[in-house]
Design a protein around this motif. Structure first.
Motif, PDB file in Angstrom:
ATOM      1  N   ASP A  32       0.823  -1.206   0.000  1.00  0.00           N
ATOM      2  CA  ASP A  32       0.000   0.000   0.000  1.00  0.00           C
ATOM      3  C   ASP A  32       0.859   1.259   0.000  1.00  0.00           C
ATOM      4  N   GLU A  33       0.297   2.346  -0.485  1.00  0.00           N
ATOM      5  CA  GLU A  33       0.968   3.633  -0.409  1.00  0.00           C
ATOM      6  C   GLU A  33       1.252   3.985   1.051  1.00  0.00           C
ATOM      7  N   GLY A  34       2.469   4.465   1.319  1.00  0.00           N
ATOM      8  CA  GLY A  34       2.832   4.883   2.661  1.00  0.00           C
ATOM      9  C   GLY A  34       3.352   3.778   3.559  1.00  0.00           C
ATOM     10  N   GLU A  35       3.451   2.560   3.056  1.00  0.00           N
ATOM     11  CA  GLU A  35       4.008   1.473   3.851  1.00  0.00           C
ATOM     12  C   GLU A  35       5.538   1.504   3.831  1.00  0.00           C
ATOM     13  N   PHE A  36       6.124   1.007   4.920  1.00  0.00           N
ATOM     14  CA  PHE A  36       7.568   0.777   5.006  1.00  0.00           C
ATOM     15  C   PHE A  36       7.753  -0.735   5.050  1.00  0.00           C
ATOM     16  N   GLY A 180      24.352   4.213  10.486  1.00  0.00           N
ATOM     17  CA  GLY A 180      23.261   3.429   9.918  1.00  0.00           C
ATOM     18  C   GLY A 180      21.940   3.715  10.589  1.00  0.00           C
ATOM     19  N   ALA A 181      21.970   3.851  11.922  1.00  0.00           N
ATOM     20  CA  ALA A 181      20.749   4.163  12.669  1.00  0.00           C
ATOM     21  C   ALA A 181      20.220   5.540  12.286  1.00  0.00           C
ATOM     22  N   TYR A 210      12.045  -1.063  11.972  1.00  0.00           N
ATOM     23  CA  TYR A 210      11.629   0.178  11.323  1.00  0.00           C
ATOM     24  C   TYR A 210      10.462  -0.049  10.362  1.00  0.00           C
ATOM     25  N   ALA A 211      10.256  -1.291   9.969  1.00  0.00           N
ATOM     26  CA  ALA A 211       9.282  -1.604   8.924  1.00  0.00           C
ATOM     27  C   ALA A 211       7.899  -1.873   9.502  1.00  0.00           C
TER      28      ALA A 211
END
Length: 223
Positions: A32-36, A180-181, A210-211
């Protein structure tokens, strides 16, 4: 919610002298749009092929891939190029900055390729500032920047044409843990504050936090 990327029973087979290699095996998924999204899996599992297809750098052997509601299998090379330039931003592990160009010139390049002005605009400066590159470093060549600074320039370059979708291939792979963080926090901010759809390939399970969702792929199949 609107769908940004959709795979419908997609297979990718590479014909080699040693025999056919099945890189993707009847993959179906929707983002979907806006997903990570984090894509994870062992080496040779099909992660890169999946990302390349999302980036319109490859087309399926069978099945259908839709990017922003457009079937990439029905598009010409010129149409795919336009789709990439207008809707997609790419972030690479190796940064892929042009060594002879300054930070701001690297960021400006996609604007030129997309038919925009070759004059440095406020947008270039604003985006570099937003990702943490100070004014005094705008004219620095990549070799004069740290790895973290180079990745920030690469992210600014990916954002300059305001794409809806960011594709990140191991974006922290060449960075130390602290830097990286910081890059991951920046990507998370882009998703939360600007609504970007972010698809990240990573081998690092700690980045999955983060996902919104993790897609695991093994032997070309979604697990």
């Amino acid at each position: 919610m609107k769908t940004a990327i959709r795979f419908k029973d997609v297979s990718k087979i590479y014909s080699l002298k040693s025999g056919d290699v099945i890189a993707l095996d009847h993959v179906s998924l929707s983002i979907d749009e806006g997903e990570f999204i984090a894509i994870m899996g062992p080496s040779g599992s099909g992660k890169s092929t999946l990302l390349n297809m999302m980036g319109c750098l490859d087309t399926p052997t069978d099945g259908e891939v839709f990017i922003s509601d457009q079937n990439i299998g029905e598009m010409s090379d010129d149409q795919l190029t336009i789709l990439r330039r207008r809707h997609l931003g790419f972030i690479f592990q190796q940064f892929n900055l042009i060594p002879l160009l300054s930070a701001i010139e690297n960021v400006r390049l996609p604007l030129i390729l997309n038919g925009g002005s070759d004059v440095c605009t406020d947008r270039c400066r604003n985006i570099l500032s937003a990702v943490g590159i100070s004014e005094e470093r705008l004219e620095h060549k990549p070799s004069e920047l740290s790895g973290g600074q180079q990745q920030r320039v690469a992210i600014a370059r990916a954002l300059i044409n305001n794409p809806e979708i960011l594709l990140a291939d191991e974006p922290t792979g060449n960075l130390d843990t602290k830097t990286g963080a910081q890059i991951m926090d920046l990507l998370s901010h882009l998703r939360k504050e600007e609504g970007k759809t972010i698809i990240m390939v990573t081998h690092d399970p700690t980045l999955s936090r983060y996902a919104d969702r993790v897609i695991n792929i093994v032997d070309g199949r979604i697990q």
